[in-house]
Design a protein around this motif. Structure first.
Motif, PDB file in Angstrom:
ATOM      1  N   PRO A  23       0.805  -1.229   0.000  1.00  0.00           N
ATOM      2  CA  PRO A  23       0.000   0.000   0.000  1.00  0.00           C
ATOM      3  C   PRO A  23       0.832   1.270   0.000  1.00  0.00           C
ATOM      4  N   GLY A  24       0.243   2.293  -0.616  1.00  0.00           N
ATOM      5  CA  GLY A  24       0.777   3.642  -0.597  1.00  0.00           C
ATOM      6  C   GLY A  24      -0.329   4.607  -0.222  1.00  0.00           C
ATOM      7  N   SER A  25      -0.033   5.884  -0.241  1.00  0.00           N
ATOM      8  CA  SER A  25      -1.006   6.871   0.213  1.00  0.00           C
ATOM      9  C   SER A  25      -2.287   6.855  -0.611  1.00  0.00           C
ATOM     10  N   ASN A  26      -2.186   6.600  -1.900  1.00  0.00           N
ATOM     11  CA  ASN A  26      -3.375   6.629  -2.746  1.00  0.00           C
ATOM     12  C   ASN A  26      -4.315   5.459  -2.481  1.00  0.00           C
ATOM     13  N   GLU A  27      -3.810   4.422  -1.830  1.00  0.00           N
ATOM     14  CA  GLU A  27      -4.631   3.241  -1.575  1.00  0.00           C
ATOM     15  C   GLU A  27      -5.362   3.309  -0.230  1.00  0.00           C
ATOM     16  N   GLU A  46       6.329  -4.227  -5.059  1.00  0.00           N
ATOM     17  CA  GLU A  46       5.246  -4.474  -6.005  1.00  0.00           C
ATOM     18  C   GLU A  46       5.502  -5.662  -6.930  1.00  0.00           C
ATOM     19  N   HIS A  69       0.602   0.897  -6.042  1.00  0.00           N
ATOM     20  CA  HIS A  69       0.631   2.320  -5.727  1.00  0.00           C
ATOM     21  C   HIS A  69       1.086   3.134  -6.931  1.00  0.00           C
ATOM     22  N   GLY A  73       4.651   2.403  -8.453  1.00  0.00           N
ATOM     23  CA  GLY A  73       4.397   1.029  -8.055  1.00  0.00           C
ATOM     24  C   GLY A  73       4.168   0.132  -9.250  1.00  0.00           C
ATOM     25  N   SER A  95      -4.562   0.344  -9.710  1.00  0.00           N
ATOM     26  CA  SER A  95      -3.525   1.288  -9.291  1.00  0.00           C
ATOM     27  C   SER A  95      -4.176   2.581  -8.829  1.00  0.00           C
TER      28      SER A  95
END
Length: 527
Positions: A23-27, A46, A69, A73, A95
């Motif tokens: 995970p990243g901030s957008n997720e 990833e 991400h 990602g 994504s």
């Protein structure tokens, strides 16, 4: 209902309740308060996430979802995505993006046309024009991913879409949508094959990954026995499509043009099923086929058929074609084939062992249900020393991109817990996605990892010898402690110092309730 909740409803409708990702901030909007009936499998990189989803889809027989991400990602995952595309694996890649502006990334994936890739990396890509269109895009992607020829799809999903409302009536229709059908050869096309086989004086069968299923194994064995056909596995194989101890089995074709032509010399007809024609790995000039040999192939992939440099292609499910041919082809007049003499298991004193001896020791440790995730690239043409008697027993990265084997083994184990997975790795390949060991430990996925330690890139050294290059740098891998690395990620690890110890350690590991790693010293190509 909002878009986020509708997203999960569509997944439920298709039986998808496992998400792979890093995970990243957008997720965060999608993953916050993950529904209790969903499982999130956390990969630390990833490329490992794609590999796990890929293995899960292969083992479960169902599409798998991997959430990446943003553009970076996706970029990290693209190496393993080439294996997913080449293997016709139904993986849905989503994504998260900060805004509705990344459709160009998906377009790049679907329009790649470089000679080295030969075809797009995904079947379809999409970024919904409206937030309300996200559930429909997901539904369409799942249906496309699993339709023949199967393959990955890509969805770009802006992070501010999730709280928008959706049309309840439209969602209800999405939840009952279905696409049925698997294109098969028409009877006239099948009759052409039947007629050509009957007219051939010395035919041979070639099988590829597209027939590695129960129907393909059964149909191929019965047809081969009916007509006394020698059976080869196509070059650079990513799966085992035929029992390796069957009397008609003749081995793996060489992965170069003149090598294939030499192996087929004397056969007037080569009938191939479920394979590209052909995946050469070593460049050498020569004729594709020997004089007097005609090649026919059955594939479910029209693009695969069109790019073949030789032969006549028929489009349809190759396993179905084998089954129908076996059902309708009477036994011929040729005498049954005698099985090839099998090599005797090697017993070497060490301290380092040949690849063949290591395979023999592993074969003694596994049983018929064991699944082998194979990324030991310096021995990619000797895996048939394993006694493989069931479909879905061996997997190798389809496009040859390293970093697939370790995470794919985890996905294979999660996708079908009824069969234990043995991951066989070279010590160079291990490090591409070594962080996946943490995922195996964290979720107690009982994969057994065996790492052949030769302290070099043996496959590249082989190439250097074939291509007559000398003094190439960066082909040695000294001073790496693999057991300590595994222990650092939480995977118990040991070193085998004899072949008997290797067999015993792997047998014990295959009955354990968590992951294990065994390192074994392999003889170096050169000292």
């Amino acid at each position: 209902m909002n878009v986020r909740d509708a997203f999960y409803e569509v997944l439920r409708a298709h039986g998808i309740r496992t998400i792979f990702g890093n995970p990243g901030s957008n997720e965060l909007p999608l993953l916050s308060n993950l529904p209790a009936d969903f499982q999130y499998i956390h990969a630390l990189q990833e490329g490992a996430a794609i590999g796990m989803a890929d293995g899960y889809a292969r083992a479960s027989g169902q599409p798998a979802l991997v959430n990446l991400h943003a553009a970076a990602g996706t970029g990290n995952a693209m190496g393993n995505l080439t294996n997913t595309q080449a293997g016709h694996v139904p993986v849905i890649v989503t994504s998260g993006q900060q805004a509705r502006r990344y459709a160009a990334l998906g377009a790049l994936l679907t329009n790649v046309d470089a000679p080295t890739l030969a075809r797009p990396l995904v079947k379809w890509s999409n970024e919904p024009l409206r937030a309300e269109d996200v559930p429909h895009a997901l539904s369409r992607g799942i249906l496309l991913a699993r339709s023949a020829p199967a393959g990955p799809v890509y969805l770009s999903l802006p992070l501010d879409d999730w709280d928008h409302d959706v049309d309840a009536g439209a969602l209800a229709q999405l939840e009952i949508r279905a696409v049925h059908g698997d294109p098969v050869l028409a009877e006239p096309s099948l009759a052409l094959i039947r007629s050509r086989l009957a007219a051939a004086s010395n035919p041979v069968m070639i099988l590829g990954p597209g027939t590695d299923d129960a129907a393909g194994w059964d149909g191929a064995a019965r047809l081969a026995e009916n007509l006394a056909l020698p059976v080869y596995v196509a070059p650079s194989p990513s799966r085992c499509p035929f029992p390796t101890r069957h009397p008609n089995y003749r081995g793996i074709l060489p992965s170069d043009i003149p090598g294939v032509a030499s192996a087929l010399d004397g056969h007037d007809l080569a009938m191939a099923f479920g394979t590209a024609i052909f995946r050469y790995h070593v460049f050498a000039d020569g004729d594709y086929l020997p004089a007097g040999t005609e090649l026919w192939t059955v594939t479910s992939d029209p693009d695969e058929a069109a790019r073949s440099p030789v032969g006549r292609a028929l489009i349809g499910n190759p396993s179905d074609a084998l089954t129908r041919l076996a059902d309708t082809t009477p036994s011929g007049e040729r005498a049954p084939l005698a099985a090839l003499a099998r090599p005797r298991p090697l017993d070497e004193p060490g301290p380092a062992f040949s690849a063949e001896a290591i395979i023999d020791a592993l074969d003694a440790a596994k049983d018929e249900s064991t699944v082998i995730a194979h990324e030991w690239t310096s021995v990619d043409t000797t895996w048939d020393r394993f006694d493989l008697s069931r479909p879905g027993s061996l997997f190798f990265p389809d496009a040859g991109a390293l970093g697939w084997g370790l995470p794919a083994a985890i996905g294979l184990q999660l996708g079908d817990p009824s069969r234990r997975v043995l991951s066989v790795l070279g010590d160079g390949a291990l490090h591409y996605t070594v962080s996946a060991l943490w995922t195996a430990a964290h979720y107690r996925v009982p994969v057994v990892f065996v790492v052949a330690r030769n302290r070099e890139y043996a496959a590249l050294k082989n190439f250097a010898q074939v291509m007559q290059f000398e003094n190439v740098p960066a082909l040695d891998l000294p001073d790496i402690d693999i057991t300590d690395i595994a222990a650092g990620y939480g995977v118990p690890a040991t070193r085998a110092t004899s072949l008997t110890q290797l067999t015993t350690a792997v047998k014990e590991a295959l009955s354990a309730d968590g992951p294990r790693l065994v390192e074994v010293p392999q003889q170096r190509l050169s000292t």
